[in-house]
Design a protein around this motif. Structure first.
Motif, PDB file in Angstrom:
ATOM      1  N   ARG A 151      45.298  43.693  43.609  1.00 46.07           N
ATOM      2  CA  ARG A 151      46.024  42.491  43.214  1.00 46.07           C
ATOM      3  C   ARG A 151      45.844  41.363  44.228  1.00 46.07           C
ATOM      4  N   LEU A 166      36.065  35.724  32.190  1.00 44.25           N
ATOM      5  CA  LEU A 166      37.437  35.992  32.610  1.00 44.25           C
ATOM      6  C   LEU A 166      38.084  34.740  33.193  1.00 44.25           C
ATOM      7  N   GLU A 200      46.549  50.192  39.751  1.00 48.92           N
ATOM      8  CA  GLU A 200      46.315  49.022  40.596  1.00 48.92           C
ATOM      9  C   GLU A 200      47.142  49.128  41.863  1.00 48.92           C
ATOM     10  N   ASP A 249      41.833  33.157  34.931  1.00 52.44           N
ATOM     11  CA  ASP A 249      43.046  33.562  35.641  1.00 52.44           C
ATOM     12  C   ASP A 249      44.281  33.045  34.909  1.00 52.44           C
ATOM     13  N   SER A 263      33.745  39.279  37.219  1.00 54.18           N
ATOM     14  CA  SER A 263      33.679  38.451  36.017  1.00 54.18           C
ATOM     15  C   SER A 263      32.250  38.000  35.752  1.00 54.18           C
ATOM     16  N   PRO A 274      41.981  35.265  42.414  1.00 46.90           N
ATOM     17  CA  PRO A 274      40.739  34.673  41.912  1.00 46.90           C
ATOM     18  C   PRO A 274      39.498  35.004  42.744  1.00 46.90           C
ATOM     19  N   GLN A 294      43.103  37.308  32.803  1.00 53.45           N
ATOM     20  CA  GLN A 294      43.465  38.425  33.677  1.00 53.45           C
ATOM     21  C   GLN A 294      44.677  38.049  34.523  1.00 53.45           C
ATOM     22  N   THR A 312      38.014  46.237  40.747  1.00 60.56           N
ATOM     23  CA  THR A 312      39.025  45.519  39.952  1.00 60.56           C
ATOM     24  C   THR A 312      40.410  46.156  40.021  1.00 60.56           C
ATOM     25  N   ARG A 345      38.409  38.345  41.554  1.00 59.79           N
ATOM     26  CA  ARG A 345      37.936  38.291  40.176  1.00 59.79           C
ATOM     27  C   ARG A 345      36.524  37.733  40.025  1.00 59.79           C
ATOM     28  N   ARG A 356      45.927  40.291  37.079  1.00 64.91           N
ATOM     29  CA  ARG A 356      46.015  41.184  38.227  1.00 64.91           C
ATOM     30  C   ARG A 356      45.433  40.595  39.502  1.00 64.91           C
ATOM     31  N   MET A 357      44.166  40.263  39.488  1.00 71.54           N
ATOM     32  CA  MET A 357      43.413  40.013  40.717  1.00 71.54           C
ATOM     33  C   MET A 357      43.535  38.578  41.236  1.00 71.54           C
TER      34      MET A 357
END
Length: 451
Positions: free
Chosen positions: A412, A270, A379, A272, A262, A255, A250, A409, A258, A252-253
């Motif tokens: 960012r 998932l 997002e 990073d 996840s 950690p 992923q 989700t 996330r 975007r997010m």
């Protein structure tokens, strides 16, 4: 062709193409010829509108005769020059593996072909600029030329972007070049019937991109839903045993954001992207309570029902404004480009929008408020999620884990959840969410931070 169930999803994909482009063999950036097909009076983004068939056709039709002649001459000259340069390049003795040489030839072909396309359209417009033609009152002629121009743009484009249903536009069905590849984005948000529409225009490959753990197709009829009308073609194919390529990295997010989705939705697979945590760190993250991931417990919040039967929570809305006001001093330091407030309830969105209008702060006034469903596939840098519900027996929207997955989700850099923990924790999902936040030091009693 790139298509999706909603205009928002299509425009999201289109803007990424516009902003990022593609890399060529020699590493240089390449911007393909993209066209946006719009059905009826659909509302689309300004960047998508600039690339729409309607906008391009309108610009051509409104062209003055002098401009038409000047452009015709310019494009004719471009074709001549490109042809001469191509002849020279083809006669050069070079290594056939010379990437830069091949790239320059391809670029010349591209320039020539685009100019030829423009010339063909300008020639089709000749009756509008021919003094011997009485076209002023000939509505039928103008309509036919407009339709021919629309079709030419679609035929010539390298990438066509549209919604699934707008493919039924007769220009799409009469295009002289069948699409070699169709990509359906947000495929799990479309029912099977809608996803079948683009397949009639494709003779080769169809790629379905979606997340069955997030929003399903919108079906209001309970009978239709019970009959699995909301099931997507993506889900049917998965259930039939078709192999799925799962994307586990992923980009975007942060950690911290996330971690819970996840673990809960994706069996903790998932990962990073490289250096993502470093890229997603903000100066404000080191200052309480603006951590990347937070749950704010509005213990005095009370949900109410509006005449529209939608729900709202004044305490959460007021706290949210207070939180934003405190955070506004960090916005310039963090260089945040977008702050979005999400809620599952339209009435709560309306209340927050009204409160934002009363705040004398230009930065806060630019905050966007959306329902979770409306923000699927998008997002933002900072997302604040207002949960609204406080009834311990029924939490409505908050019991829908697929919609919650969407809400959790979208961010960012920072995700802040505002809820009444005592009420929502009666349900297992929310108890796990709140317990996880407490264990990680990401929980705060709202009364201690709103000031």
């Amino acid at each position: 062709m790139i298509c999706a169930p909603s205009n928002a999803a299509v425009d999201n994909a289109l803007e990424r193409i516009i902003n990022d482009g593609f890399s060529q063999m020699d590493g240089t950036n390449y911007s393909p010829d993209v066209i946006r097909v719009v059905s009826g009076d659909a509302i689309i983004s300004s960047s998508a509108q600039a690339l729409s068939t309607d906008k391009r056709v309108k610009d051509l039709i409104n062209m003055t005769t002098s401009d038409w002649r000047a452009w015709y001459s310019r494009q004719y000259h471009t074709v001549s020059i490109s042809e001469a340069q191509l002849k020279e390049k083809m006669n050069e003795s070079v290594n056939i593996r010379d990437v830069s040489h091949i790239s320059s030839i391809l670029q010349l072909y591209e320039t020539r072909d685009r100019a030829l396309g423009d010339l063909a359209r300008l020639e089709r417009m000749r009756p509008l600029h021919d003094d011997s033609t009485e076209h002023g009152s000939n509505v039928q002629l103008l309509k036919q030329i407009s339709e021919d121009l629309s079709l030419s743009f679609i035929d010539e484009a390298e990438i066509v972007c549209c919604t699934l249903t707008s493919i039924s536009n007769r220009h799409m069905l009469t295009t002289t070049r069948p699409f070699k590849t169709i990509i359906v984005d947000e495929a799990c948000q479309a029912n099977e019937v809608a996803t079948l529409i683009p397949l009639v225009t494709c003779h080769a490959h169809c790629v379905l991109v979606g997340d069955p753990k997030q929003l399903p197709a919108t079906v209001k009829s309970k009978y239709a839903s019970d009959a699995a009308f909301d099931r997507s073609l993506f889900e049917r194919l998965v259930a039939s045993g078709m192999k799925v390529n799962v994307l586990t990295t992923q980009y975007r997010m942060h950690p911290q954001i996330r971690m819970f989705p996840s673990l809960t939705f994706y069996s903790n697979v998932l990962k990073d992207a490289s250096k993502l945590e470093e890229c997603r760190c903000l100066p404000s993250h080191a200052h309480w309570p603006f951590r990347p991931y937070m749950i704010f417990d509005v213990v005095h919040g009370i949900e109410e029902q509006a005449s529209t039967f939608s729900r709202y929570n004044k305490a959460e809305a007021v706290f949210l404004i207070d939180l934003l006001t405190k955070y506004s001093s960090w916005l310039s330091t963090d260089r945040i480009r977008s702050v979005v407030i999400l809620s599952g309830y339209r009435e709560q969105c309306t209340l927050i929008e009204q409160l934002l209008e009363t705040v004398d702060n230009d930065v806060i006034s630019s905050v966007v408020v959306r329902t979770v469903d409306a923000f699927q596939g998008q997002e933002a840098d900072v997302v604040i999620f207002s949960c609204v519900r406080t009834c311990v027996d029924d939490i409505g929207f908050l019991a829908d884990t697929r919609r919650l997955n969407v809400a959790l989700t979208r961010a960012r850099f920072s995700l802040w959840i505002i809820c009444k923990c005592e009420a929502v924790c009666k349900f297992r999902f929310w108890k796990n969410l709140v317990d996880d936040a407490k264990e990680r030091g990401c929980y705060s009693d709202a009364l201690n931070v709103a000031s």
